[in-house]
Enzyme design. Structure first.
Site, PDB file in Angstrom:
ATOM      1  N   TYR A 133       0.815  -1.137  -0.189  1.00  0.00           N
ATOM      2  CA  TYR A 133      -0.357  -0.643  -0.122  1.00  0.00           C
ATOM      3  C   TYR A 133       0.956   1.439  -0.100  1.00  0.00           C
ATOM      4  O   TYR A 133       1.840   1.105   1.291  1.00  0.00           O
ATOM      5  CB  TYR A 133      -0.630  -0.623   0.833  1.00  0.00           C
ATOM      6  CG  TYR A 133      -1.812   0.912   1.555  1.00  0.00           C
ATOM      7  CD1 TYR A 133      -2.634   1.309   0.160  1.00  0.00           C
ATOM      8  CD2 TYR A 133      -1.906   2.400   2.390  1.00  0.00           C
ATOM      9  CE1 TYR A 133      -3.693   2.542   0.109  1.00  0.00           C
ATOM     10  CE2 TYR A 133      -2.330   3.321   2.076  1.00  0.00           C
ATOM     11  CZ  TYR A 133      -3.470   3.635   1.207  1.00  0.00           C
ATOM     12  OH  TYR A 133      -4.046   4.866   1.242  1.00  0.00           O
ATOM     13  N   HIS A 182      -4.394   5.364  -2.990  1.00  0.00           N
ATOM     14  CA  HIS A 182      -5.561   6.320  -2.621  1.00  0.00           C
ATOM     15  C   HIS A 182      -4.634   7.453  -3.614  1.00  0.00           C
ATOM     16  O   HIS A 182      -4.257   8.079  -3.229  1.00  0.00           O
ATOM     17  CB  HIS A 182      -6.422   6.452  -1.469  1.00  0.00           C
ATOM     18  CG  HIS A 182      -7.117   5.444  -0.548  1.00  0.00           C
ATOM     19  ND1 HIS A 182      -6.101   4.680  -0.294  1.00  0.00           N
ATOM     20  CD2 HIS A 182      -8.201   4.693  -0.871  1.00  0.00           C
ATOM     21  CE1 HIS A 182      -7.377   3.534   0.012  1.00  0.00           C
ATOM     22  NE2 HIS A 182      -8.895   3.839  -0.497  1.00  0.00           N
TER      23      HIS A 182
HETATM   24  C1  LIG Z   1       2.971  12.299  -9.071  1.00  0.00           C
HETATM   25  C2  LIG Z   1       4.028  13.144  -9.210  1.00  0.00           C
HETATM   26  C3  LIG Z   1       4.541  11.936  -7.547  1.00  0.00           C
HETATM   27  C4  LIG Z   1       5.033  13.036  -9.796  1.00  0.00           C
HETATM   28  O1  LIG Z   1       6.526  12.970  -9.875  1.00  0.00           O
HETATM   29  P1  LIG Z   1       7.500  13.286 -11.232  1.00  0.00           P
HETATM   30  O2  LIG Z   1       9.117  13.680 -10.648  1.00  0.00           O
HETATM   31  O3  LIG Z   1       6.862  14.783 -11.516  1.00  0.00           O
HETATM   32  O4  LIG Z   1       6.782  12.349 -12.359  1.00  0.00           O
HETATM   33  P2  LIG Z   1       7.762  11.780 -13.573  1.00  0.00           P
HETATM   34  O5  LIG Z   1       8.698  13.203 -13.573  1.00  0.00           O
HETATM   35  O6  LIG Z   1       8.729  10.385 -13.053  1.00  0.00           O
HETATM   36  O7  LIG Z   1       6.822  11.651 -14.720  1.00  0.00           O
HETATM   37  C5  LIG Z   1       6.946  10.032 -15.262  1.00  0.00           C
HETATM   38  C6  LIG Z   1       6.071  10.733 -16.361  1.00  0.00           C
HETATM   39  O8  LIG Z   1       4.653  10.836 -15.776  1.00  0.00           O
HETATM   40  C7  LIG Z   1       4.145  11.379 -16.274  1.00  0.00           C
HETATM   41  N1  LIG Z   1       3.467  12.701 -15.737  1.00  0.00           N
HETATM   42  C8  LIG Z   1       4.374  13.524 -14.341  1.00  0.00           C
HETATM   43  N2  LIG Z   1       3.498  14.109 -14.507  1.00  0.00           N
HETATM   44  C9  LIG Z   1       2.155  14.343 -14.466  1.00  0.00           C
HETATM   45  C10 LIG Z   1       1.637  15.508 -14.629  1.00  0.00           C
HETATM   46  N3  LIG Z   1       1.923  16.580 -14.148  1.00  0.00           N
HETATM   47  N4  LIG Z   1       0.982  15.776 -15.680  1.00  0.00           N
HETATM   48  C11 LIG Z   1       1.267  14.505 -17.463  1.00  0.00           C
HETATM   49  N5  LIG Z   1       1.799  13.597 -16.669  1.00  0.00           N
HETATM   50  C12 LIG Z   1       2.758  13.479 -15.854  1.00  0.00           C
HETATM   51  C13 LIG Z   1       4.167  12.118 -17.321  1.00  0.00           C
HETATM   52  O9  LIG Z   1       4.348  11.147 -18.637  1.00  0.00           O
HETATM   53  C14 LIG Z   1       6.207  12.132 -17.273  1.00  0.00           C
HETATM   54  O10 LIG Z   1       6.891  11.368 -18.088  1.00  0.00           O
HETATM   55  P3  LIG Z   1       7.185  13.292 -19.110  1.00  0.00           P
HETATM   56  O11 LIG Z   1       8.324  14.204 -17.915  1.00  0.00           O
HETATM   57  O12 LIG Z   1       8.803  11.682 -20.221  1.00  0.00           O
HETATM   58  O13 LIG Z   1       6.338  13.070 -19.391  1.00  0.00           O
HETATM   59  C15 LIG Z   1       4.097  14.547  -9.081  1.00  0.00           C
HETATM   60  O14 LIG Z   1       3.703  15.079  -9.494  1.00  0.00           O
HETATM   61  C16 LIG Z   1       4.204  15.284  -7.149  1.00  0.00           C
HETATM   62  O15 LIG Z   1       5.037  14.837  -6.190  1.00  0.00           O
HETATM   63  N6  LIG Z   1       2.792  15.607  -6.974  1.00  0.00           N
HETATM   64  C17 LIG Z   1       2.180  15.603  -5.823  1.00  0.00           C
HETATM   65  C18 LIG Z   1       2.351  14.835  -4.577  1.00  0.00           C
HETATM   66  C19 LIG Z   1       1.192  14.164  -5.221  1.00  0.00           C
HETATM   67  O16 LIG Z   1       0.295  13.905  -5.426  1.00  0.00           O
HETATM   68  N7  LIG Z   1       1.247  12.959  -5.292  1.00  0.00           N
HETATM   69  C20 LIG Z   1       0.675  11.714  -5.276  1.00  0.00           C
HETATM   70  C21 LIG Z   1      -0.372  11.315  -4.549  1.00  0.00           C
HETATM   71  S1  LIG Z   1       0.141   9.809  -3.055  1.00  0.00           S
END
Ligand SMILES: CC(C)(COP(=O)(O)OP(=O)(O)OC[C@H]1O[C@@H](n2cnc3c(N)ncnc32)[C@H](O)[C@@H]1OP(=O)(O)O)[C@@H](O)C(=O)NCCC(=O)NCCS
Length: 253
Positions: free
Chosen positions: A171, A210
């Site tokens: 999880y 979630h």
């Molecule tokens: C979700 C999260 C962890 C993604 O982390 P990240 O390091 O930006 O992700 P990555 O760079 O590895 O992204 C990999 C791929 O996912 C997709 N992706 C990631 N963020 C995206 C966005 N905002 N919109 C669309 N696609 C997205 C893309 O395809 C991306 O590849 P690309 O950049 O080559 O197009 C980050 O946005 C975050 O920390 N958000 C805030 C906290 C959160 O909401 N966490 C999830 C809930 S627990």
């Protein structure tokens, strides 16, 4: 006049038996009523209670799940993102825990308890911190739990043919990267490491989490990486709006 009263020891035995039967009926119907009438939100407490009291779970986490040290050995210290950035990933320990706490307070609207942070150090957990240019930029925290906990599928949890749960799920409690360091591939590496960790434990069949229903960025991220939406969980979050969440799943085997 001849008395029809039974001898005292027989009367006592009969009364005791009646008391035991009444006790069992009362408690069985009480537990049944609780299960039927409790709303989803309260039922979500059941897994937490089960984790606290269940010997089965402790058996699993100590015997079959990977220890933090094993998992630490399983991931390379330095990993390169798809965009060529060198990022250091390390397992969370007592020293890095305050950094994780700081990051979580910035990354998530949810406030995590002391018990949550203490739990990150237990065996069977998978928690990592990512450092980029010596700056803590992201964190992930997952725990192993009996299959069905996330969706409160009690039939899966309590399979009568199997007193000890034999299938588990990882999880994902938190995954976050600081805004300036997003879209560098750090989130993808966190996921990759979690999948590797789960794959190494034959008993873990899926990863679940979630996500708040309006978190479009996270949803796009998870869908892009093979997660599928199982259902909406109404009122999943307590003190934040919107309170509904999607339950997402990634099947491993
Ligand atoms: C979700 C999260 C962890 C993604 O982390 P990240 O390091 O930006 O992700 P990555 O760079 O590895 O992204 C990999 C791929 O996912 C997709 N992706 C990631 N963020 C995206 C966005 N905002 N919109 C669309 N696609 C997205 C893309 O395809 C991306 O590849 P690309 O950049 O080559 O197009 C980050 O946005 C975050 O920390 N958000 C805030 C906290 C959160 O909401 N966490 C999830 C809930 S627990």
């Amino acid at each position: 006049m001849h008395s029809t009263l039974p001898p005292p020891e027989i009367a006592f035995n009969v009364a005791l038996r009646q008391y035991i039967i009444a006790f069992c009926i009362y408690h069985t119907s009480f537990i049944y009523t609780i299960y039927i009438i409790l709303p989803e939100r309260v039922r979500r407490l059941a897994p937490r209670l089960y984790r606290v009291f269940s010997r089965h779970h402790r058996d699993h986490t100590s015997a079959s799940a990977l220890s933090a040290e094993e998992a630490s050995a399983a991931v390379a210290e330095m990993q390169e993102t798809a965009s060529g950035h060198q990022v250091q990933f390390q397992m969370v320990d007592a020293i890095t825990l305050p950094k994780v706490r700081n990051l979580n307070s910035v990354l998530f609207p949810v406030r995590y308890s002391g018990a949550f942070y203490k739990g990150l150090l237990h065996p069977g957990q998978f928690s990592q911190l990512a450092q980029y240019n010596n700056i803590s930029v992201g964190t992930i925290a997952c725990r192993s739990q009996p299959l069905g906990f996330a969706d409160c599928s009690f039939t899966t949890m309590f399979d009568y043919n199997s007193p000890v749960p034999d299938k588990f799920e990882l999880y994902m409690m938190t995954l976050g990267v600081l805004a300036p360091y997003r879209r560098l591939g750090i989130g993808r590496l966190f996921l990759q490491n979690a999948v590797e960790f789960a794959f190494r434990d034959q008993n873990i069949v899926r990863i679940v989490l979630h996500v708040q229903i309006d978190n479009d960025d996270a949803l796009r991220f998870y869908h892009k990486h093979g997660f599928s939406t199982l259902r909406i969980v109404p009122h999943y979050y307590k003190n934040i709006e919107p309170s509904d969440a999607y339950l997402l799943e990634y099947r491993l085997r």
